[in-house]
Design a protein around this motif. Structure first.
Motif, PDB file in Angstrom:
ATOM      1  N   SER A   4       0.845  -1.216   0.002  1.00 51.30           N
ATOM      2  CA  SER A   4      -0.050   0.009   0.041  1.00 51.30           C
ATOM      3  C   SER A   4       0.867   1.244   0.181  1.00 51.30           C
ATOM      4  O   SER A   4       0.664   2.204  -0.698  1.00 51.30           O
ATOM      5  N   HIS A   5       1.822   1.258   0.885  1.00 48.82           N
ATOM      6  CA  HIS A   5       2.567   2.428   0.909  1.00 48.82           C
ATOM      7  C   HIS A   5       3.456   2.866  -0.207  1.00 48.82           C
ATOM      8  O   HIS A   5       3.827   3.724  -0.644  1.00 48.82           O
ATOM      9  N   LEU A   6       4.110   1.537  -0.788  1.00 49.79           N
ATOM     10  CA  LEU A   6       5.128   1.789  -2.133  1.00 49.79           C
ATOM     11  C   LEU A   6       4.108   2.289  -3.290  1.00 49.79           C
ATOM     12  O   LEU A   6       4.421   2.971  -4.066  1.00 49.79           O
ATOM     13  N   GLU A   7       2.651   1.608  -3.412  1.00 50.76           N
ATOM     14  CA  GLU A   7       1.972   2.141  -4.263  1.00 50.76           C
ATOM     15  C   GLU A   7       1.406   3.730  -4.032  1.00 50.76           C
ATOM     16  O   GLU A   7       1.467   4.332  -5.084  1.00 50.76           O
ATOM     17  N   GLN A   8       1.334   4.054  -2.996  1.00 51.86           N
ATOM     18  CA  GLN A   8       0.567   5.373  -2.715  1.00 51.86           C
ATOM     19  C   GLN A   8       1.768   6.455  -2.750  1.00 51.86           C
ATOM     20  O   GLN A   8       1.543   7.646  -3.390  1.00 51.86           O
ATOM     21  N   SER A   9       2.989   5.898  -2.871  1.00 54.89           N
ATOM     22  CA  SER A   9       4.097   6.785  -2.915  1.00 54.89           C
ATOM     23  C   SER A   9       4.503   7.148  -4.619  1.00 54.89           C
ATOM     24  O   SER A   9       4.962   7.736  -4.546  1.00 54.89           O
TER      25      SER A   9
END
Length: 296
Positions: A196-201
């Motif tokens: 989730s955090h890699l995608e959001q970044s």
């Protein structure tokens, strides 16, 4: 009994070693296992100091080699029995996620060398009450050894040791666009969190529950960077790193290892087979920045 980690098997062979131990209930002996890489030593039950308001499974703390270590009654945690007669019991002293813990067991049997492919799904075990705490099982000499999720146990005892919030610099999102990251992590909670955090970044992210699935995907399409756990069923992270480094097309691909087995020794081992960076769990807060270093 201290464990000599210097004689362990070669890194990147998809093999690992487990310490088999026994917890006795009123009706049977339960055989469990823990990765040797998590174990520092096995000792007799030490003098302990009770801790007020502690979790019922924490019987106290002990001073072991100048370290104050919580002592956890594993049988009570697993709801197999409650027994305060500890004088004949053993303590498995562990180190992972940057912390020491001591687990009370009835008997330590021996060390076994196995491969990750030997581990069967936990749904095949007979102790269905333990399913949520068992990572998998392996049959050794007719004994069904259940591999416990010690990280889950410690996290529930001390939630402060969990995943750290990730602060993402979203101003770099345009620079991350079009860059692909492959993530291998067997914990569904951690996998979803990191994905989730890699995608959001801004990174295009594909996540896999083991190293074999990641390597299979690489046969179809190469990523710009790989993040992999070390302990995973079927194919582990060290084997992933070694495989990537063995092929000309991926020899220079950045590979970050993200593992609870954070120690100088384990870092040296994974770096020796070609990892670019070793990040110890639960330091998720630095992961996106580390990916940025290699892709931006």
């Amino acid at each position: 009994m201290a464990l000599d980690h210097g004689i362990l098997l070669e890194t990147g062979t998809n093999e690992f070693e487990i310490v088999e131990f026994i917890i006795k209930s009123d009706t049977k002996e339960h055989h469990f296992g823990i990765n040797v890489a998590k174990v520092r030593e096995v000792i007799r039950f030490p003098e302990i100091v009770k801790v007020p308001d502690a979790h019922p499974s924490v019987v106290g703390t002990a001073n072991i080699r100048q370290k104050l270590i919580p002592i956890i009654d594993l049988a009570q945690w697993l709801e197999l029995k409650y027994d305060e007669d500890y004088k004949e019991k053993k303590i498995i002293v562990t180190f992972f996620n940057h912390q020491y813990n001591g687990f009370v067991v009835d008997e330590v049997v021996r060390i076994h060398r196995i491969t990750w492919a030997d581990i069967k799904d936990y749904s095949s075990i007979t102790d269905f009450s333990l399913v949520e705490t068992v990572l998998g099982v392996v049959d050794i000499g007719g004994n069904l050894i259940q591999l416990l999720d010690f990280e889950k146990i410690v996290l529930e005892l001390n939630p402060e040791t969990g995943l750290k919030d990730i602060e993402v610099d979203y101003s770099k999102a345009p620079q991350r666009e079009g860059k692909t990251v492959y993530l291998a992590e067997d914990s569904s909670v951690i996998r979803r969190f990191l994905h989730s955090h890699l995608e959001q970044s801004g990174y295009t992210t594909f996540s896999f529950e083991n190293g074999k699935l990641l390597l299979n995907k690489m046969k179809e399409q190469l990523p710009d960077l790989v993040v992999t756990d070390l302990e995973m069923p079927v194919t582990d992270g060290a084997f992933v790193v070694k495989t990537i480094r063995s092929h000309p097309d991926t020899r220079d691909l950045p590979v970050l290892v993200f593992s609870s087995l954070a120690s100088e020794e384990n870092e040296r081992k994974v770096m020796s087979v070609g990892a670019n960076r070793f990040i110890g769990k639960p330091d998720t807060d630095i992961l996106v920045n580390e990916v940025d270093k290699y892709l931006i």
